[in-house]
Motif scaffolding. Structure first.
Motif, short mmCIF file in Angstrom:
data_model
loop_
_atom_site.label_atom_id
_atom_site.label_comp_id
_atom_site.label_asym_id
_atom_site.label_seq_id
_atom_site.Cartn_x
_atom_site.Cartn_y
_atom_site.Cartn_z
N ARG A 71 0.81 -1.14 -0.45
CA ARG A 71 -0.11 0.15 -0.14
C ARG A 71 0.45 1.22 0.08
O ARG A 71 0.34 2.44 -0.92
N SER A 72 1.57 0.86 0.89
CA SER A 72 3.07 2.58 0.93
C SER A 72 3.92 2.27 1.09
O SER A 72 4.14 1.18 2.23
N LEU A 73 5.41 3.12 0.45
CA LEU A 73 6.44 3.05 0.31
C LEU A 73 7.24 3.96 0.74
O LEU A 73 7.46 4.38 -0.12
N GLU A 74 7.82 3.85 2.01
CA GLU A 74 8.22 5.79 1.79
C GLU A 74 9.51 5.47 1.27
O GLU A 74 10.25 4.46 1.66
N PRO A 75 10.56 6.66 1.29
CA PRO A 75 12.04 7.31 0.89
C PRO A 75 12.43 6.62 1.67
O PRO A 75 12.55 6.08 2.67
N LYS A 76 13.32 5.68 1.51
CA LYS A 76 14.10 4.74 2.37
C LYS A 76 13.88 3.45 2.33
O LYS A 76 14.78 2.24 3.40
N GLU A 77 13.18 3.19 2.39
CA GLU A 77 11.90 1.98 3.26
C GLU A 77 11.72 0.54 2.18
O GLU A 77 12.50 1.24 0.76
N SER A 78 12.26 -0.63 2.87
CA SER A 78 12.18 -1.43 2.37
C SER A 78 10.93 -2.54 2.33
O SER A 78 10.82 -2.86 3.68
N ARG A 79 10.57 -3.52 1.93
CA ARG A 79 9.91 -4.22 2.26
C ARG A 79 9.31 -5.54 1.03
O ARG A 79 10.24 -5.49 -0.13
N SER A 80 9.22 -6.90 2.01
CA SER A 80 9.67 -7.82 1.50
C SER A 80 7.68 -8.36 1.30
O SER A 80 7.08 -8.68 1.73
N LEU A 81 7.63 -9.79 0.17
CA LEU A 81 6.16 -10.35 0.03
C LEU A 81 7.05 -11.77 -0.73
O LEU A 81 8.19 -11.88 -1.52
N TYR A 82 6.11 -12.37 0.25
CA TYR A 82 6.42 -14.04 0.01
C TYR A 82 4.92 -14.58 -0.30
O TYR A 82 4.63 -14.14 0.45
N ILE A 83 4.99 -15.23 -1.41
CA ILE A 83 3.87 -16.42 -1.47
C ILE A 83 4.34 -17.96 -1.63
O ILE A 83 5.41 -17.68 -2.80
N PRO A 84 4.22 -18.68 -1.23
CA PRO A 84 4.86 -20.16 -1.33
C PRO A 84 4.19 -21.27 -2.18
O PRO A 84 5.04 -21.00 -2.58
N ALA A 85 3.24 -20.83 -3.06
CA ALA A 85 2.82 -21.83 -4.03
C ALA A 85 2.80 -20.62 -5.14
O ALA A 85 2.09 -20.00 -5.32
#
Length: 160
Positions: A71-85
């Protein structure tokens, strides 16, 4: 007779261990830095730009398997998504990023072409470095698609 059985048993165990070790080493070397990622789809997104990024969605085409959104990613921020299948991918084998540009029009960009019809592991590392005057993302991508490694950079768009 017992000595021959013992030698045959040791030779068989040694052969099995050698084959197992060779297969493990081959997979480890082939996947390189992506070996430690789990099977499935892993998407790591970093916002290296100076702006907040919103409503980033990830899909695999043509089945449009929804891989999730940020939804939102601030400057210098990181996020990960993991989908097992991973659903079977089929003929149009791309992993797409969807977002809205400055005119609130949806942009859809292919981050990775998937060489395998049924990949076991997909890793995409996306670094969004900025936006052009239309609000289209400029970015660097690297990753692994179960068959090959890829890396590229989009620093401009042709119709600027």
């Amino acid at each position: 007779m017992k000595k021959k059985i013992y030698i045959l048993l040791v030779a068989l165990i040694s052969f099995v261990l050698f084959v197992w070790g060779a297969l493990y080493l081959n997979e480890r070397l082939f996947q390189g830095e992506y070996y430690h990622y789990e099977d499935g789809v892993t998407i790591e997104v970093t916002n290296s730009s100076d702006e907040e990024l919103t409503n980033l969605s990830f899909i695999i085409n043509p089945l449009f398997q929804d891989l999730g959104s940020i939804r939102s990613l601030e400057p210098k921020e990181s996020r990960s998504l993991y989908i097992p299948a991973i659903n079977k991918v089929g003929n149009d084998r791309s992993l797409y990023l969807k977002y809205l540009n400055n005119q609130m029009r949806e942009e859809q960009v292919s981050l990775a072409y998937l060489a395998s019809y049924n990949p076991r592991k997909i890793v995409v590392i996306l670094d969004i470095t900025g936006k052009d005057h239309m609000g289209r993302f400029l970015y660097r991508v690297k990753g692994f698609d179960n068959v090959s490694h890829f890396e590229y950079e989009i620093t401009t768009h042709e119709d600027n």
